[in-house]
Design an enzyme around this catalytic site. Structure first.
Site, PDB file in Angstrom:
ATOM      1  N   SER A   1       0.833  -1.192   0.000  1.00 54.34           N
ATOM      2  CA  SER A   1       0.000   0.000   0.000  1.00 54.34           C
ATOM      3  C   SER A   1       0.877   1.254   0.000  1.00 54.34           C
ATOM      4  O   SER A   1       1.702   1.430  -0.895  1.00 54.34           O
ATOM      5  CB  SER A   1      -0.951  -0.042   1.196  1.00 54.34           C
TER       6      SER A   1
ATOM      7  N   GLU B   1      -9.869  -3.377  -6.414  1.00 52.47           N
ATOM      8  CA  GLU B   1      -9.347  -2.250  -5.638  1.00 52.47           C
ATOM      9  C   GLU B   1      -9.246  -1.003  -6.502  1.00 52.47           C
ATOM     10  O   GLU B   1      -8.889  -1.059  -7.690  1.00 52.47           O
ATOM     11  CB  GLU B   1      -8.003  -2.576  -5.001  1.00 52.47           C
TER      12      GLU B   1
ATOM     13  N   HIS C   1      -7.586  -4.882  -1.863  1.00 56.02           N
ATOM     14  CA  HIS C   1      -6.351  -4.183  -1.527  1.00 56.02           C
ATOM     15  C   HIS C   1      -5.510  -4.991  -0.529  1.00 56.02           C
ATOM     16  O   HIS C   1      -6.009  -5.444   0.493  1.00 56.02           O
ATOM     17  CB  HIS C   1      -6.723  -2.825  -0.935  1.00 56.02           C
TER      18      HIS C   1
END
Length: 295
Positions: free
Chosen positions: A142, A237, A267
């Site tokens: 991320s 995502e 995600h």
């Protein structure tokens, strides 16, 4: 591939939670959510310092292969810590036999950009004093995936030798939030929407130009001479196009690039390796990529 497993993960991520009133409550909620993800057996942890920042050292119990994974945890540059990423760092250590050093970089909003990138480069610079760059990979999930890329980019601009590889799980590479998937995946993504991400990226960017290559490398980074790169993402995502566009930019610059997209997963789905078969398979592929590129 199991539809039931994917539905279970989606349901977990869609569970209603009390709205946090401040950043500290956001951090506590994120840590509690990450604590549900299993940490693999066969690893041990200790602490060290790199570039004046604490790092969580994760090592295999038993024989250790040469190589170091310099890891950057996720959490929108605001949340998380090396401990919240232990399911991922532990999984990579267990699969590769290499050690990981997870950087406790400074977080926004107390320390907005470029503090986290500075910490990443400083940690990498110090690691180079004891480790051949051909045996170093920069890895993150991320926001940490963004930091893995931008740390390598800043290191290259500073004249430091390149690491052997960069790996990003569901990285955020366009902080203008202009990717098509921000719209097309909004209903499918159980974690984020553009509206949720806007204030988070604002806290990190601190009024900087969002098209800066170190904030939005998918839009403006010069990736010429960049190390081999693996970008993993899921089709469910809103950040999917961040990886797709960064991969296209890297390929255009002649970079050895693998874009690895898994269907119907969210995600940072790799964190669900104890629940989701696709997560374990993706981590297997990431471990193989690292083993092939770290001499």
């Amino acid at each position: 591939m199991s539809k039931a497993q994917r539905a279970q993960v989606d349901a977990i991520l869609r569970q209603p939670r009390p709205a946090p009133r401040n950043v500290e409550e956001m951090r506590a909620g994120f840590a509690a959510a990450q604590a549900r993800n299993p940490v693999p057996d066969g690893i041990r942890t200790s602490e060290a310092t790199l570039g004046d920042r604490r790092v969580l050292v994760v090592e295999p119990i038993g024989e250790q292969r040469p190589g170091t994974i310099l890891y950057f945890h996720g959490g929108a540059w605001i949340l998380g810590a090396p401990e919240t990423a232990l399911p991922l760092t532990g999984a990579l250590v267990a699969r590769t036999g290499m050690r990981a050093m997870s950087v406790d970089y400074r977080r926004a909003p107390e320390n907005p950009y470029p503090a986290a990138v500075d910490d990443g480069v400083n940690a990498y610079h110090e690691l180079l004093q004891s480790q051949d760059p051909a045996r170093i990979a920069l890895v993150g999930d991320s926001a940490g995936g963004s930091l893995a890329v931008t740390t390598a980019l800043r290191a290259q601009e500073s004249g430091l030798p390149a690491p052997a590889a960069v790996v990003a799980f569901s990285g955020a590479f366009d902080l203008t939030l202009s990717g098509e998937s921000m719209t097309t995946k909004a209903g499918l993504d159980p974690t984020f929407t553009r509206e949720m991400l806007t204030p988070l990226t604002g806290m990190y960017c601190g009024g900087q130009d969002l098209r800066d290559p170190h904030l939005s490398p998918a839009l403006s980074a010069d990736l010429t001479g960049f190390p081999s790169m693996l970008l993993q993402a899921g089709t469910n995502e809103v950040l999917l196009d961040d990886s797709v566009r960064l991969a296209a930019r890297a390929i255009a610059a002649g970079v050895d690039t693998v874009l690895d997209v898994t269907a119907e997963v969210p995600h940072v789905f790799q964190a669900f390796a104890g629940i989701l078969d696709e997560a374990a398979h993706a981590l297997d592929r990431a471990a193989l990529f690292l083993a092939q590129r770290l001499r």
